[in-house]
Structures are given as structure tokens and as C-alpha cells.
Design an enzyme around this catalytic site. Sequence first.
Site, PDB file in Angstrom:
ATOM      1  N   TRP A  22      50.459  -7.721  50.647  1.00 41.70           N
ATOM      2  CA  TRP A  22      49.228  -8.271  50.082  1.00 41.70           C
ATOM      3  C   TRP A  22      49.180  -8.155  48.561  1.00 41.70           C
ATOM      4  CZ3 TRP A  22      49.538  -4.325  53.658  1.00 41.70           C
ATOM      5  CH2 TRP A  22      49.431  -3.025  53.145  1.00 41.70           C
ATOM      6  N   GLU A  35      42.181  -4.850  53.124  1.00 41.15           N
ATOM      7  CA  GLU A  35      41.318  -3.715  52.785  1.00 41.15           C
ATOM      8  C   GLU A  35      40.683  -3.092  54.023  1.00 41.15           C
ATOM      9  OE1 GLU A  35      41.199  -2.097  50.150  1.00 41.15           O
ATOM     10  OE2 GLU A  35      42.268  -3.469  48.835  1.00 41.15           O
ATOM     11  N   TYR A 118      33.144   0.949  48.987  1.00 41.55           N
ATOM     12  CA  TYR A 118      34.539   0.867  48.552  1.00 41.55           C
ATOM     13  C   TYR A 118      35.106  -0.533  48.719  1.00 41.55           C
ATOM     14  CZ  TYR A 118      39.480   0.545  48.937  1.00 41.55           C
ATOM     15  OH  TYR A 118      40.756   0.085  48.789  1.00 41.55           O
ATOM     16  N   ASP A 136      37.969   5.324  46.835  1.00 46.93           N
ATOM     17  CA  ASP A 136      38.409   5.733  48.168  1.00 46.93           C
ATOM     18  C   ASP A 136      38.824   7.204  48.112  1.00 46.93           C
ATOM     19  OD1 ASP A 136      40.745   5.722  46.761  1.00 46.93           O
ATOM     20  OD2 ASP A 136      41.903   4.664  48.278  1.00 46.93           O
TER      21      ASP A 136
END
Length: 355
Positions: A22, A35, A118, A136
Site C-alpha cells: 500500500w 489502515e 487514528y 497509534d
Amino acid sequence: MNPEARTALLAHYDAVRRDLPWRGESDPYRILVSEVMLQQTRVDTVVRYYEPWLRRFPDVESLADADVDEVLREWEGLGYYRRARNLHAAVRAVRERPGGEFPETALELRALPGVGEYTAGAVASIAFGEVAPAVDGNVRRVLSRWFDEPEPTVSWLRARATELVHLTRPGDWNQALMELGAVVCTPRNPKCAVCPVSKWCAARAAGSQAERPVRARKPRVRAVDMLLVVLQCDGRVLLVRRPDGGLLGGMWAFPESEMTLGAGAGPTPTEEMEAEIATVVRGLDAAIVGPPLPLETVVHRFTHLHVTYRPYIMKATATVADGSGRAWVSASEAGALAIPVAQRRVLDQLTWEVR
DNA sequence: AACGCGGGGTC
DNA sequence: GACCCAGCGTT
């Protein structure tokens, strides 16, 4: 904040960043998928799921059109299955937006199911270049050490991360911080010698990096014995669909019952076990036509739970009408359902003989 | 603020 | 065996 430190970290990120599927992606759907998969899940694990997922669900439309069972099947093994259901709901919500346009700000993203502080910041900064922080677990540890803050609170972290976020490369900056935490500023044995920001690190200066952030108290793990009832009839077994809200929600599994008898279950079921089996079977509107025989136990550890599954197989009459919550499935049908890993191991013990 | 929620890698 | 991971939703 400290322009020199930020430049050093970005330069380090550019030089050594890992080649992930990604990385460099600009499609917000794909970034959202990565994510969500990465929530509480290691990069190496997500890598195995990301591309197959995109082949099956290449865009918002294909995922929104899919049935929740297909979605869960594709997610099987990734854990935290609520994420899959939320992601499914999220793309349906996107499709319902005016023009079906993807939300472009952290504020709008935050409204999608499964998208918290987040993930909203990460997607907004990476996909749309919004100057938004993304904190995170890695970033928490990095900032705790950078400023030698032993017990960083959520508001403190948000303040520091907001001050630090790079104004022209916010997405790369957030990823650089996370990558630093994952590769260099690790929970144990941080590699300060190769850290690009070590000369600005307060914990490093104080020698306290190994104790930052301070450990939370450990939760006690509960040990549980779980009876599994494997009803077999004409080459099929009975599976039930687990309630949406709880553990392994929405997945298909054997009927189960928590036992309190400890580790005493031997090759032949105890009277107590027989009675419990009978109770479970009654609840299924089924009838046993043979003796319960033990299969191999399967041990599985959840975060707060240590489960010993004790499966017993028995022939039964298929008197259960196939409602939405119960199904008699063949081997090939079981292959298409989302089934928890531990119970898949029980399924693998079956020979699938007809009668 | 605390808890439930998977599965697996690491030390 | 303990720890912990590119967290979120609920209470």
C-alpha cells in the site's frame, strides 16, 4: 517544533522505508482498507491479506455490493472481526453520500463506522494531504520517549502529535513516525544507535528509554474449558451462527458450552459432560442417535482468554429446520464459511463420511 | 478510564 | 509464558 529533527526523521524514512503493497497508494479506499487491517495487527500479517482482498473487493462498489458472509470469509484469520463488518458498513455509507464521494477530511472520515481518531488522521493525511496527526501505539511509544513522558495521556499525545506533524508532507510524516516505532524505537531494546532523532530524545538523554512508556498492569487471563458439540448426519455437520455483538461475532461455529470441570475430561465423556451435551442438543431441537465420541482437544489463546476446546462428535437426526442461524453443511460448504481458526482445526479432524 | 475484541510473532 | 501489535466501540 523542531525543524531539524523533523527533517532528519523524514530523510531517514525516505532512505529506508519498507516496500509495502500500500506504500505510495493514493486511492482512499485502498488506504482505508490497509489502515483498518493494520488496526492491532502486524504488518507482516496484513501483507498476506491485503492483495487477495483487493482482488475480491477492488473498490467501494464491489465491497458495498457484497454479502456480509463473503466479507467475513475474506477476513477470516485476521481477527477482530468487527473491523470487517464496520468496513463493510463504512463503504455502504460512502456509497450513500452525495455523488458517492469518498470523505476527504478527518472530521468526515471519523463519522464512518470503524474509523476512530487514528484511522481518520491516517487516511486524511495519507490520501488527501490533510495536516492531521495520527497517533497509534508506535507513535505513543516514540513520543513518550522523545519527550520522556512516562504516562502520556490521550490529550497530551494529541497535542504533541499536532505540533509535530509536517506541514507539506503530513502523510509521510505520520508514516515516518509509525515506521520509526515499528523498526527502530521498538518496545524492547530500542535501536537508539541508528535512530535519526536520538540526539533530540529526552529519554535517551536521561537513559530512561527502556522504561518509557511505563507498563500497564497486566490483565489476568481466564482459563476456560469449552465443550463443542459436533452433530453429524449424512456427511454434514451442524454449525450455528454466533451473535453479532460478541466474541467471533457473525462467524459460523460448533454449538458450545463453557464447562467448569477443569482438565479432567478423558477419552470417554463423564456423566456431567454427557448431561451437558444432552442439554446443548436439546437446545438445538436435535436428537442423538449414537454415542458421543471425543475428538482431539484444541487449545486457543485469546488476549484475555485461554480456551481448551473439547469437541465431541456424535451422529444425530437432522430435525433442525435450516433457519438463518443454523446450517447443516458439507465439507465444501464449510470451506466457504467464515469459521474461527480453532474450530477450523476441529473441522479438519473430520472424515466427512456419509453415514 | 476500562473493557471486550483475534491471532500470531517475538523474546 | 508474557508481551504487544499502524485501534475502535461501548459503558
